[in-house]
Design an enzyme around this catalytic site. Sequence first.
Site, PDB file in Angstrom:
ATOM      1  N   ASP A 213       0.858  -1.191   0.000  1.00 36.21           N
ATOM      2  CA  ASP A 213       0.000   0.000   0.000  1.00 36.21           C
ATOM      3  C   ASP A 213       0.891   1.237   0.000  1.00 36.21           C
ATOM      4  OD1 ASP A 213      -2.192   1.620   0.116  1.00 36.21           O
ATOM      5  OD2 ASP A 213      -2.680   1.223   2.210  1.00 36.21           O
TER       6      ASP A 213
ATOM      7  N   ASP B 103      -2.867   2.523  -6.153  1.00 40.17           N
ATOM      8  CA  ASP B 103      -1.849   2.612  -5.102  1.00 40.17           C
ATOM      9  C   ASP B 103      -1.757   1.403  -4.188  1.00 40.17           C
ATOM     10  OD1 ASP B 103      -4.296   3.112  -3.961  1.00 40.17           O
ATOM     11  OD2 ASP B 103      -3.567   4.663  -2.612  1.00 40.17           O
ATOM     12  N   GLU B 104      -2.410   0.305  -4.500  1.00 41.35           N
ATOM     13  CA  GLU B 104      -2.272  -0.880  -3.659  1.00 41.35           C
ATOM     14  C   GLU B 104      -2.512  -2.150  -4.452  1.00 41.35           C
ATOM     15  OE1 GLU B 104      -5.230  -1.571  -0.587  1.00 41.35           O
ATOM     16  OE2 GLU B 104      -6.568  -0.097  -1.501  1.00 41.35           O
TER      17      GLU B 104
END
Length: 365
Positions: A14, A108-109
């Site tokens: 993350d 983003d993860e």
Amino acid sequence: MSADLPIRKIIHVDMDAFYASVAQLDNPELKGKAIAVGGGGKRGVISAASYEARKFGVKSAMSGSLAIKLCPELIFVKTQFDRYTEISKKIRKIFYDYTDLVEPLSLDEAYLDVTENKKGNPSASLIARDIRERIFNEVGLTASAGISINKFIAKVASDYNKPNGQKTVNPEEVIPFLEQLDIRKFYGVGKVTAEKMYQKGIFTGLDLKQKSIEYLDENFGKSGRYYYYVVRGIHNSEVKPNRIRKSLAAERTFSENLSSEIFMLERLQHIAEEVSRRLTKSKVAGKTVTLKIKYSDFTLQTRSKTLPYYISDKSVILETTKDLLYQEKMSNSVRLLGISISNLNTETKKISVKKSVSVQLKFEF
């Protein structure tokens, strides 16, 4: 946990305050300062906040007007989705150096299954550390990671040592880890559900574990069974490298409330154009058009229509949205409009997902 269940090595990576960190990366003068992405103007809504801003209570989904009251020195920056996508691709390229079993959740993860990996490294913890170091050295951003036996625990763990840290929950540590965990930290337990659990005396994983599956089904519906199993460390969802997108949407919050359908239609033209652009870029089309309406009193309404064929063209999206707009009279002035396309043609495509590999209960994490 049952010893018969497959034990895997899962990493959840993350990125730390991704949107805000990208802004600070591109403009070094913003480093160390409280910034908010989006939210400019008196009606704007914040998409992300830097850690410096979070110290003042500024967070995503907060109005810009409230954020500036909490943090008078707050700096607003515009969203740059093309830039976020560019950097996200660089990060994913690093992931694929270690495994092909990568399931992106957003820009983003992502989850990575490194049970068997391209480096032949038996330690998922060392792989996670190596990935985080490479992201920092090659991209210039920090990331946090959670490492454990399944996706649920890995995701919970990735939040433990943020920012720029990681946490490993080994197989023998899973049950004690979950039992002491605050119920608010359980992935899938939102604010409303947490409050309901508190009212029923459920504050930790141990409290949750003491409830029967019948009790959880009765009080929490279809989610009850999910809670019953995850608190016991059981979550068999595989890392899906070809995760299928189910919908695509765009929306706008307006600086002034709109009370005329003519003005709303004008705004919807721009939103339809953006949705069409995203559909074309993603090479998908859909059958169901949904109009999202948020009124000035913050009540939310959706209106949907399913067509007999797939669409991605702006004019067709707009015409369908127009039908939905005039479907019934507006009950109030409007502060937000959105269009989403679902029932996508991706759902008809067959995908192949590698099966998880069963391994022994004890191995190096």
